[in-house]
Design a protein around this motif. Structure first.
Motif, PDB file in Angstrom:
ATOM      1  N   THR A 137       0.662  -1.115   0.257  1.00 47.18           N
ATOM      2  CA  THR A 137      -0.129  -0.140   0.058  1.00 47.18           C
ATOM      3  C   THR A 137       0.894   1.305   0.291  1.00 47.18           C
ATOM      4  O   THR A 137       0.358   1.980  -1.083  1.00 47.18           O
ATOM      5  N   GLU A 138       1.768   1.592   0.714  1.00 48.14           N
ATOM      6  CA  GLU A 138       2.833   2.453   1.062  1.00 48.14           C
ATOM      7  C   GLU A 138       3.497   2.755  -0.612  1.00 48.14           C
ATOM      8  O   GLU A 138       3.865   3.951  -0.776  1.00 48.14           O
ATOM      9  N   ILE A 139       3.951   1.381  -1.114  1.00 50.14           N
ATOM     10  CA  ILE A 139       4.715   1.537  -2.528  1.00 50.14           C
ATOM     11  C   ILE A 139       3.628   2.147  -3.720  1.00 50.14           C
ATOM     12  O   ILE A 139       3.494   2.798  -4.324  1.00 50.14           O
ATOM     13  N   GLY A 140       2.142   1.457  -3.292  1.00 50.55           N
ATOM     14  CA  GLY A 140       0.869   1.632  -4.706  1.00 50.55           C
ATOM     15  C   GLY A 140       0.383   3.368  -4.091  1.00 50.55           C
ATOM     16  O   GLY A 140      -0.139   3.355  -5.318  1.00 50.55           O
ATOM     17  N   THR A 141       0.793   4.096  -3.268  1.00 48.67           N
ATOM     18  CA  THR A 141      -0.007   4.901  -3.017  1.00 48.67           C
ATOM     19  C   THR A 141       1.141   6.118  -3.252  1.00 48.67           C
ATOM     20  O   THR A 141       0.504   7.450  -3.750  1.00 48.67           O
ATOM     21  N   THR A 142       2.049   5.787  -3.902  1.00 46.55           N
ATOM     22  CA  THR A 142       2.533   7.424  -4.483  1.00 46.55           C
ATOM     23  C   THR A 142       2.898   7.013  -6.408  1.00 46.55           C
ATOM     24  O   THR A 142       2.498   6.030  -6.327  1.00 46.55           O
ATOM     25  N   ASP A 143       3.674   8.050  -6.492  1.00 45.63           N
ATOM     26  CA  ASP A 143       3.761   7.703  -7.949  1.00 45.63           C
ATOM     27  C   ASP A 143       5.149   6.297  -7.596  1.00 45.63           C
ATOM     28  O   ASP A 143       6.843   6.685  -7.437  1.00 45.63           O
ATOM     29  N   THR A 144       4.508   5.699  -8.237  1.00 44.97           N
ATOM     30  CA  THR A 144       5.119   4.902  -8.287  1.00 44.97           C
ATOM     31  C   THR A 144       6.833   4.870  -8.958  1.00 44.97           C
ATOM     32  O   THR A 144       7.780   3.504  -8.400  1.00 44.97           O
ATOM     33  N   ALA A 145       6.329   4.424 -10.430  1.00 44.61           N
ATOM     34  CA  ALA A 145       7.750   4.036 -11.035  1.00 44.61           C
ATOM     35  C   ALA A 145       8.546   4.775 -10.858  1.00 44.61           C
ATOM     36  O   ALA A 145       9.917   5.173 -10.293  1.00 44.61           O
ATOM     37  N   GLY A 146       8.525   6.574 -10.720  1.00 43.67           N
ATOM     38  CA  GLY A 146       9.507   7.631 -10.159  1.00 43.67           C
ATOM     39  C   GLY A 146      10.212   7.055  -8.791  1.00 43.67           C
ATOM     40  O   GLY A 146      11.394   6.665  -8.944  1.00 43.67           O
ATOM     41  N   GLU A 147       9.292   6.725  -7.990  1.00 43.78           N
ATOM     42  CA  GLU A 147       9.841   6.744  -6.537  1.00 43.78           C
ATOM     43  C   GLU A 147      10.949   5.147  -6.757  1.00 43.78           C
ATOM     44  O   GLU A 147      11.851   5.376  -6.408  1.00 43.78           O
ATOM     45  N   ILE A 148       9.809   4.226  -7.140  1.00 42.74           N
ATOM     46  CA  ILE A 148      11.048   3.315  -7.260  1.00 42.74           C
ATOM     47  C   ILE A 148      12.583   3.462  -8.228  1.00 42.74           C
ATOM     48  O   ILE A 148      13.312   2.997  -7.903  1.00 42.74           O
ATOM     49  N   THR A 149      12.208   3.823  -9.256  1.00 37.76           N
ATOM     50  CA  THR A 149      13.619   4.516  -9.438  1.00 37.76           C
ATOM     51  C   THR A 149      13.994   4.972  -9.104  1.00 37.76           C
ATOM     52  O   THR A 149      16.164   5.016  -9.197  1.00 37.76           O
ATOM     53  N   ARG A 150      14.203   6.514  -8.413  1.00 40.23           N
ATOM     54  CA  ARG A 150      15.122   6.740  -7.649  1.00 40.23           C
ATOM     55  C   ARG A 150      15.344   6.243  -6.839  1.00 40.23           C
ATOM     56  O   ARG A 150      16.299   6.308  -6.380  1.00 40.23           O
ATOM     57  N   GLU A 151      14.611   5.261  -6.193  1.00 34.41           N
ATOM     58  CA  GLU A 151      15.306   4.493  -4.883  1.00 34.41           C
ATOM     59  C   GLU A 151      16.285   3.321  -5.119  1.00 34.41           C
ATOM     60  O   GLU A 151      17.756   3.494  -4.947  1.00 34.41           O
ATOM     61  N   ILE A 152      16.384   2.866  -6.750  1.00 32.62           N
ATOM     62  CA  ILE A 152      17.026   2.023  -7.406  1.00 32.62           C
ATOM     63  C   ILE A 152      18.648   2.923  -7.474  1.00 32.62           C
ATOM     64  O   ILE A 152      19.244   2.622  -7.068  1.00 32.62           O
ATOM     65  N   GLU A 153      18.196   3.800  -8.125  1.00 31.52           N
ATOM     66  CA  GLU A 153      19.386   4.525  -8.367  1.00 31.52           C
ATOM     67  C   GLU A 153      20.395   4.855  -7.290  1.00 31.52           C
ATOM     68  O   GLU A 153      21.604   5.171  -7.167  1.00 31.52           O
ATOM     69  N   GLN A 154      19.588   4.915  -5.496  1.00 30.07           N
ATOM     70  CA  GLN A 154      20.093   5.931  -4.921  1.00 30.07           C
ATOM     71  C   GLN A 154      21.051   4.411  -4.250  1.00 30.07           C
ATOM     72  O   GLN A 154      21.633   4.587  -3.268  1.00 30.07           O
ATOM     73  N   VAL A 155      19.966   2.972  -4.311  1.00 34.69           N
ATOM     74  CA  VAL A 155      21.226   1.651  -3.475  1.00 34.69           C
ATOM     75  C   VAL A 155      22.202   2.073  -4.850  1.00 34.69           C
ATOM     76  O   VAL A 155      23.026   1.362  -4.509  1.00 34.69           O
ATOM     77  N   LYS A 156      22.369   1.640  -5.947  1.00 31.72           N
ATOM     78  CA  LYS A 156      22.445   2.026  -7.113  1.00 31.72           C
ATOM     79  C   LYS A 156      24.399   2.570  -6.435  1.00 31.72           C
ATOM     80  O   LYS A 156      25.917   2.753  -6.453  1.00 31.72           O
ATOM     81  N   GLN A 157      23.602   4.366  -5.771  1.00 31.01           N
ATOM     82  CA  GLN A 157      24.870   4.983  -5.451  1.00 31.01           C
ATOM     83  C   GLN A 157      25.239   4.362  -3.987  1.00 31.01           C
ATOM     84  O   GLN A 157      26.804   5.074  -4.340  1.00 31.01           O
ATOM     85  N   ASP A 158      24.933   3.421  -3.586  1.00 23.90           N
ATOM     86  CA  ASP A 158      25.538   3.826  -2.184  1.00 23.90           C
ATOM     87  C   ASP A 158      25.955   2.432  -2.322  1.00 23.90           C
ATOM     88  O   ASP A 158      26.952   2.344  -1.308  1.00 23.90           O
ATOM     89  N   ILE A 159      25.841   1.089  -3.576  1.00 21.46           N
ATOM     90  CA  ILE A 159      27.038   0.710  -3.219  1.00 21.46           C
ATOM     91  C   ILE A 159      28.341   0.735  -3.551  1.00 21.46           C
ATOM     92  O   ILE A 159      29.532   0.163  -3.144  1.00 21.46           O
ATOM     93  N   GLU A 160      27.802   1.634  -5.015  1.00 26.87           N
ATOM     94  CA  GLU A 160      28.840   1.996  -5.650  1.00 26.87           C
ATOM     95  C   GLU A 160      30.271   2.827  -5.030  1.00 26.87           C
ATOM     96  O   GLU A 160      31.437   2.979  -4.504  1.00 26.87           O
ATOM     97  N   ASP A 161      29.274   3.901  -4.116  1.00 27.17           N
ATOM     98  CA  ASP A 161      30.288   4.374  -2.384  1.00 27.17           C
ATOM     99  C   ASP A 161      30.559   3.442  -1.796  1.00 27.17           C
ATOM    100  O   ASP A 161      32.099   3.879  -1.463  1.00 27.17           O
ATOM    101  N   MET A 162      31.009   2.520  -1.640  1.00 26.18           N
ATOM    102  CA  MET A 162      31.002   1.837  -1.014  1.00 26.18           C
ATOM    103  C   MET A 162      31.891   0.540  -1.521  1.00 26.18           C
ATOM    104  O   MET A 162      32.951  -0.041  -1.061  1.00 26.18           O
TER     105      MET A 162
END
Length: 97
Positions: free
Chosen positions: A64-89
């Protein structure tokens, strides 16, 4: 039950009785049952710990949390953030072909 017919089950019980004797079979069955219960409890504890750690780390979100927001945009931003975190580490990872 496990694809075993009545005649096959009877034969297995007969062989077990001949090998171990009628006085040992109940003890063996009890010990086997206890071992299966301990294995089941251990796997349930591991599952519980995995779910708890996922909740604590904020990894798990409800649908429900994922479905109530701009799903595609939010998921894309989260994926990019995770990629950046992994690259930083770990630094940039180069693929070898």
């Amino acid at each position: 039950m496990f694809g075993i017919g009545g005649g096959e089950l009877f034969f297995i019980i007969l062989v077990v009785l001949m090998l171990f004797g009628s006085d040992k079979v109940p003890e063996i069955a009890r010990n086997l049952g206890r071992g299966m219960q301990q294995l089941k409890n251990a796997t349930n504890e591991i599952k519980s710990e995995i779910h708890k750690s996922a909740d604590v780390d904020g990894i798990k979100k409800s649908f429900t949390e994922i479905g109530t927001t701009d799903t595609a945009g939010e998921i894309t931003r989260e994926i990019e953030q995770v990629k950046q975190d992994i690259e930083d580490m770990s630094g940039p990872i180069k693929r070898q072909n």
